[in-house]
Design a protein around this motif. Sequence first.
Motif, PDB file in Angstrom:
ATOM      1  N   THR A   1     -51.231   3.274   5.789  1.00  0.00           N
ATOM      2  CA  THR A   1     -51.501   4.074   6.987  1.00  0.00           C
ATOM      3  C   THR A   1     -50.638   5.333   6.982  1.00  0.00           C
ATOM      4  N   GLU A   2     -49.382   5.159   6.599  1.00  0.00           N
ATOM      5  CA  GLU A   2     -48.451   6.295   6.577  1.00  0.00           C
ATOM      6  C   GLU A   2     -48.883   7.347   5.561  1.00  0.00           C
ATOM      7  N   ILE A   3     -49.232   6.923   4.344  1.00  0.00           N
ATOM      8  CA  ILE A   3     -49.600   7.927   3.332  1.00  0.00           C
ATOM      9  C   ILE A   3     -50.972   8.520   3.607  1.00  0.00           C
ATOM     10  N   LYS A   4     -51.829   7.778   4.301  1.00  0.00           N
ATOM     11  CA  LYS A   4     -53.135   8.341   4.659  1.00  0.00           C
ATOM     12  C   LYS A   4     -52.983   9.409   5.730  1.00  0.00           C
ATOM     13  N   SER A   5     -52.072   9.169   6.669  1.00  0.00           N
ATOM     14  CA  SER A   5     -51.871  10.155   7.728  1.00  0.00           C
ATOM     15  C   SER A   5     -51.120  11.378   7.211  1.00  0.00           C
ATOM     16  N   ASN A   6     -50.310  11.194   6.167  1.00  0.00           N
ATOM     17  CA  ASN A   6     -49.568  12.313   5.591  1.00  0.00           C
ATOM     18  C   ASN A   6     -49.694  12.248   4.068  1.00  0.00           C
ATOM     19  N   PRO A   7     -50.789  12.766   3.498  1.00  0.00           N
ATOM     20  CA  PRO A   7     -51.004  12.664   2.050  1.00  0.00           C
ATOM     21  C   PRO A   7     -49.916  13.331   1.216  1.00  0.00           C
ATOM     22  N   ASP A   8     -49.180  14.281   1.806  1.00  0.00           N
ATOM     23  CA  ASP A   8     -48.110  14.931   1.040  1.00  0.00           C
ATOM     24  C   ASP A   8     -46.977  13.960   0.719  1.00  0.00           C
ATOM     25  N   SER A   9     -46.819  12.919   1.536  1.00  0.00           N
ATOM     26  CA  SER A   9     -45.764  11.938   1.273  1.00  0.00           C
ATOM     27  C   SER A   9     -46.235  10.847   0.312  1.00  0.00           C
ATOM     28  N   ALA A  10     -47.511  10.866  -0.045  1.00  0.00           N
ATOM     29  CA  ALA A  10     -48.063   9.849  -0.946  1.00  0.00           C
ATOM     30  C   ALA A  10     -47.599  10.101  -2.372  1.00  0.00           C
ATOM     31  N   PRO A  11     -47.538   9.055  -3.180  1.00  0.00           N
ATOM     32  CA  PRO A  11     -47.215   9.247  -4.594  1.00  0.00           C
ATOM     33  C   PRO A  11     -48.270  10.144  -5.249  1.00  0.00           C
ATOM     34  N   PRO A  12     -47.864  10.950  -6.209  1.00  0.00           N
ATOM     35  CA  PRO A  12     -48.806  11.897  -6.832  1.00  0.00           C
ATOM     36  C   PRO A  12     -50.055  11.233  -7.404  1.00  0.00           C
ATOM     37  N   ILE A  13     -49.935  10.006  -7.870  1.00  0.00           N
ATOM     38  CA  ILE A  13     -51.096   9.335  -8.469  1.00  0.00           C
ATOM     39  C   ILE A  13     -52.182   9.046  -7.428  1.00  0.00           C
TER      40      ILE A  13
ATOM     41  N   GLN B   1     -57.293  12.689  -0.689  1.00  0.00           N
ATOM     42  CA  GLN B   1     -58.010  13.894  -0.287  1.00  0.00           C
ATOM     43  C   GLN B   1     -59.509  13.718  -0.461  1.00  0.00           C
ATOM     44  N   VAL B   2     -59.925  13.045  -1.542  1.00  0.00           N
ATOM     45  CA  VAL B   2     -61.353  12.796  -1.761  1.00  0.00           C
ATOM     46  C   VAL B   2     -61.897  11.920  -0.651  1.00  0.00           C
ATOM     47  N   THR B   3     -61.115  10.916  -0.278  1.00  0.00           N
ATOM     48  CA  THR B   3     -61.562  10.015   0.784  1.00  0.00           C
ATOM     49  C   THR B   3     -61.744  10.770   2.086  1.00  0.00           C
ATOM     50  N   GLU B   4     -60.779  11.642   2.406  1.00  0.00           N
ATOM     51  CA  GLU B   4     -60.879  12.402   3.648  1.00  0.00           C
ATOM     52  C   GLU B   4     -62.073  13.342   3.624  1.00  0.00           C
TER      53      GLU B   4
ATOM     54  N   ASP C   1     -54.975  -1.378  -8.448  1.00  0.00           N
ATOM     55  CA  ASP C   1     -53.808  -1.561  -9.318  1.00  0.00           C
ATOM     56  C   ASP C   1     -52.836  -0.399  -9.153  1.00  0.00           C
ATOM     57  N   ALA C   2     -53.383   0.810  -9.071  1.00  0.00           N
ATOM     58  CA  ALA C   2     -52.530   1.989  -8.893  1.00  0.00           C
ATOM     59  C   ALA C   2     -51.812   1.938  -7.546  1.00  0.00           C
ATOM     60  N   VAL C   3     -52.515   1.499  -6.510  1.00  0.00           N
ATOM     61  CA  VAL C   3     -51.903   1.395  -5.180  1.00  0.00           C
ATOM     62  C   VAL C   3     -50.775   0.364  -5.203  1.00  0.00           C
ATOM     63  N   GLU C   4     -51.027  -0.790  -5.817  1.00  0.00           N
ATOM     64  CA  GLU C   4     -49.982  -1.823  -5.879  1.00  0.00           C
ATOM     65  C   GLU C   4     -48.773  -1.331  -6.659  1.00  0.00           C
ATOM     66  N   TRP C   5     -49.034  -0.657  -7.767  1.00  0.00           N
ATOM     67  CA  TRP C   5     -47.930  -0.134  -8.574  1.00  0.00           C
ATOM     68  C   TRP C   5     -47.126   0.887  -7.773  1.00  0.00           C
TER      69      TRP C   5
END
Length: 201
Positions: free
Chosen positions: A121-133, A139-142, A95-99
């Motif tokens: 794929t983009e936010i996984k390769s660059n977590p800094d560009s991912a939404p804060p939520i 990072q936990v996944t990595e 739900d958080a990802v969809e939002w």
Amino acid sequence: MDKQIIEGVTYVPKAEIEAAFKERIRKLSADRVAAEDRAKELQSELDSISGKLGTIDTMASQLEEYKSRLEEAESRYTRHTAMADHGWTDPELRDAVEWAYTKAMKGKSKKDILSLSDWLTEIKSNPDSAPPILRPHLQVTESAEVTEVTEVDPPALIPPKTNTGIKPTPISTTDILEKAAADPEFYRANRDAIRKAWFNR
């Protein structure tokens, strides 16, 4: 018809006039009855057609509703498949990802909108560009993937058949204490033995 002309005026007998009126009224009445019957037939046909048109309209609206439901279901399936492919399996995280995805794509032009899979794929390769939520979960996944790779234990060695009756070499007290100091998991698993070794040294 008996006509009489008196002083230049033509007179027709009353009985003949009444008969003519009655005949005319009878014809008009018959025409009116026929017209009413035809009107009733046409009205029933119109009602039947209206009912069919109403049914067609209802079916068309239902068809549109089912089409929109199907498109929504296909979209949801595609999104959930993309999330599952990227390791997002928890329903609340989905739900958080969809939002976050909806919010990230809002206001973008049609050509700039990424598919959910590409965005993940983009936010996984660059977590800094991912939404804060989502950053902590990326990072936990990595780190979980890294620990899974590094914590692979070597396979247990099977002693040769010639050593079948021999007992394993006892571990000295210092070996147990050193291993417990270096490995917290070993300490937790053998706490009582380690305490005993500590007090008996």
